[in-house]
Design a protein around this motif. Structure first.
Motif, PDB file in Angstrom:
ATOM      1  N   SER A  63       0.819  -1.210   0.000  1.00  0.00           N
ATOM      2  CA  SER A  63       0.000   0.000   0.000  1.00  0.00           C
ATOM      3  C   SER A  63       0.857   1.267   0.000  1.00  0.00           C
ATOM      4  CB  SER A  63      -0.942   0.020   1.207  1.00  0.00           C
ATOM      5  OG  SER A  63      -0.200   0.011   2.413  1.00  0.00           O
ATOM      6  N   SER A  64       2.130   1.142   0.395  1.00  0.00           N
ATOM      7  CA  SER A  64       3.017   2.309   0.442  1.00  0.00           C
ATOM      8  C   SER A  64       3.900   2.418  -0.801  1.00  0.00           C
ATOM      9  CB  SER A  64       3.915   2.226   1.684  1.00  0.00           C
ATOM     10  OG  SER A  64       4.760   1.084   1.627  1.00  0.00           O
ATOM     11  N   PRO A  82       6.107   2.865 -11.025  1.00  0.00           N
ATOM     12  CA  PRO A  82       6.200   3.659 -12.265  1.00  0.00           C
ATOM     13  C   PRO A  82       5.525   2.931 -13.419  1.00  0.00           C
ATOM     14  CG  PRO A  82       8.239   2.481 -11.896  1.00  0.00           C
ATOM     15  CD  PRO A  82       7.367   2.182 -10.705  1.00  0.00           C
ATOM     16  N   LYS A  83       5.719   3.423 -14.641  1.00  0.00           N
ATOM     17  CA  LYS A  83       5.072   2.814 -15.803  1.00  0.00           C
ATOM     18  C   LYS A  83       5.663   1.457 -16.156  1.00  0.00           C
ATOM     19  CE  LYS A  83       3.213   6.899 -18.103  1.00  0.00           C
ATOM     20  NZ  LYS A  83       3.155   7.679 -19.369  1.00  0.00           N
ATOM     21  N   ALA A 126       0.748 -14.145  -6.305  1.00  0.00           N
ATOM     22  CA  ALA A 126       0.950 -13.451  -7.571  1.00  0.00           C
ATOM     23  C   ALA A 126      -0.211 -12.508  -7.865  1.00  0.00           C
ATOM     24  CB  ALA A 126       1.098 -14.463  -8.703  1.00  0.00           C
ATOM     25  N   ILE A 127      -1.421 -12.979  -7.672  1.00  0.00           N
ATOM     26  CA  ILE A 127      -2.602 -12.160  -7.958  1.00  0.00           C
ATOM     27  C   ILE A 127      -2.686 -10.983  -6.991  1.00  0.00           C
ATOM     28  CG2 ILE A 127      -5.107 -12.130  -8.103  1.00  0.00           C
ATOM     29  CD1 ILE A 127      -3.617 -13.707 -10.317  1.00  0.00           C
ATOM     30  N   LYS A 128      -2.448 -11.246  -5.717  1.00  0.00           N
ATOM     31  CA  LYS A 128      -2.532 -10.175  -4.723  1.00  0.00           C
ATOM     32  C   LYS A 128      -1.478  -9.105  -4.989  1.00  0.00           C
ATOM     33  CE  LYS A 128      -2.903  -9.238   0.217  1.00  0.00           C
ATOM     34  NZ  LYS A 128      -2.975  -9.817   1.590  1.00  0.00           N
ATOM     35  N   ALA A 129      -0.257  -9.519  -5.238  1.00  0.00           N
ATOM     36  CA  ALA A 129       0.817  -8.565  -5.507  1.00  0.00           C
ATOM     37  C   ALA A 129       0.526  -7.743  -6.764  1.00  0.00           C
ATOM     38  CB  ALA A 129       2.142  -9.300  -5.648  1.00  0.00           C
ATOM     39  N   LEU A 130       0.072  -8.411  -7.799  1.00  0.00           N
ATOM     40  CA  LEU A 130      -0.197  -7.727  -9.066  1.00  0.00           C
ATOM     41  C   LEU A 130      -1.295  -6.673  -8.912  1.00  0.00           C
ATOM     42  CD1 LEU A 130       0.091  -7.323 -12.082  1.00  0.00           C
ATOM     43  CD2 LEU A 130      -1.273  -9.383 -12.439  1.00  0.00           C
ATOM     44  N   ILE A 131      -2.364  -7.040  -8.243  1.00  0.00           N
ATOM     45  CA  ILE A 131      -3.468  -6.108  -8.054  1.00  0.00           C
ATOM     46  C   ILE A 131      -3.027  -4.894  -7.225  1.00  0.00           C
ATOM     47  CG2 ILE A 131      -5.712  -5.784  -6.948  1.00  0.00           C
ATOM     48  CD1 ILE A 131      -6.396  -8.640  -7.778  1.00  0.00           C
ATOM     49  N   GLN A 132      -2.325  -5.161  -6.136  1.00  0.00           N
ATOM     50  CA  GLN A 132      -1.942  -4.065  -5.253  1.00  0.00           C
ATOM     51  C   GLN A 132      -0.867  -3.175  -5.858  1.00  0.00           C
ATOM     52  OE1 GLN A 132      -0.980  -5.902  -1.477  1.00  0.00           O
ATOM     53  NE2 GLN A 132      -3.119  -6.162  -0.929  1.00  0.00           N
ATOM     54  N   LEU A 133       0.064  -3.748  -6.584  1.00  0.00           N
ATOM     55  CA  LEU A 133       1.120  -2.942  -7.192  1.00  0.00           C
ATOM     56  C   LEU A 133       0.622  -2.173  -8.409  1.00  0.00           C
ATOM     57  CD1 LEU A 133       4.111  -5.451  -6.991  1.00  0.00           C
ATOM     58  CD2 LEU A 133       3.870  -3.316  -5.685  1.00  0.00           C
ATOM     59  N   SER A 134      -0.448  -2.639  -9.021  1.00  0.00           N
ATOM     60  CA  SER A 134      -0.973  -1.977 -10.222  1.00  0.00           C
ATOM     61  C   SER A 134      -1.935  -0.852  -9.913  1.00  0.00           C
ATOM     62  CB  SER A 134      -1.669  -3.020 -11.118  1.00  0.00           C
ATOM     63  OG  SER A 134      -0.779  -4.031 -11.512  1.00  0.00           O
ATOM     64  N   GLU A 135      -2.386  -0.765  -8.677  1.00  0.00           N
ATOM     65  CA  GLU A 135      -3.379   0.256  -8.324  1.00  0.00           C
ATOM     66  C   GLU A 135      -2.800   1.659  -8.410  1.00  0.00           C
ATOM     67  OE1 GLU A 135      -4.747  -0.917  -4.459  1.00  0.00           O
ATOM     68  OE2 GLU A 135      -6.193  -2.335  -5.257  1.00  0.00           O
TER      69      GLU A 135
END
Length: 236
Positions: free
Chosen positions: A181-182, A186-187, A227-236
């Motif tokens: 969350s912190s 980047p792109k 993998a799914i949790k990390a991807l969702i949270q890092l993509s927000e």
């Protein structure tokens, strides 16, 4: 894209479609269209090539080995690419790996990097099969680009060759790490999920120097869930 086209079959074309009036599909796609989808002469299908948008084609000839298509119109432009997301993962058992690949394609991964760690159980992948899975997932979820599958490498080689300009986040269990969350990504960035047995202490030391460690919560997650949790949270 007009809503009237959404229900039409959608396939990837390895041949560039821009400025093409006719396309011929090979045996595998012909079998799928003819025997699975029951497509016939006169039916319309959508094609995309990962580069120039999406096109509407009409079947004018179909036999056992080939489908001949004629262009009717372009129905969508290629979207502007928003993020380049690299997913580094240790291969896992077949059924769970299949699910993980499919869902991460749906969620926007652009580059797949299989890696071998000290605790990796599955040390080989079927590149042809995985590429096919990536293509099928892209077709089904209406993506316009095709994620790239990179060659499998050992973790230390992957880290040593990683560009310092692309941040890499590693989900490391039982490690002093920051919450996702912190993190403001980047792109272009990468994220790494370890094997079923977790990273060794030696690997954790190497990762702490080469990546930013992230925390996915207090519970121990299966690889595909992480993998799914990390991807969702890092993509927000």
């Amino acid at each position: 894209m007009q809503h009237e086209f959404f229900k039409l079959p959608r396939l990837y074309s390895a041949e560039k479609l821009e400025n093409q009036n006719e396309i011929i599909l090979g045996t595998e796609q012909t079998h799928y269209l003819k025997n699975v989808l029951r497509q016939k002469v006169g039916h319309a299908i959508r094609l995309f090539d990962g580069q120039s948008g999406e096109y509407l084609f009409i079947i004018y000839q179909i036999d056992k080995k080939q489908t001949h298509l004629s262009l009717k119109q372009k129905i969508a432009d290629q979207p502007i690419h928003q993020k380049q997301i690299h997913f580094l993962f240790a291969p896992i058992k077949k059924a769970r790996l299949d699910w993980m690949i499919e869902k991460t394609v749906e969620l926007g991964v652009t580059d797949f990097h299989p890696i071998i760690t000290q605790n990796t159980e599955v040390r080989k992948i079927n590149e042809e099969r995985m590429t096919s899975q990536i293509l099928e997932a892209a077709e089904q979820c209406e993506r316009f680009d095709i994620p790239q599958l990179h060659l499998i490498q050992k973790l230390d080689k992957k880290l040593s060759g990683w560009s310092s300009e692309t941040p890499l986040y590693a989900a490391i269990e039982r490690f002093d790490a920051q919450s996702t969350s912190s993190v403001e990504t980047p792109k272009e960035f990468g994220f790494l999920i370890g094997p079923e047995g977790g990273f060794t202490e030696e690997e954790k030391t190497a990762l702490s120097k080469a990546t930013t460690a992230i925390n996915l919560g207090d519970t121990i997650l299966r690889c595909e869930t992480a993998a799914i949790k990390a991807l969702i949270q890092l993509s927000e």
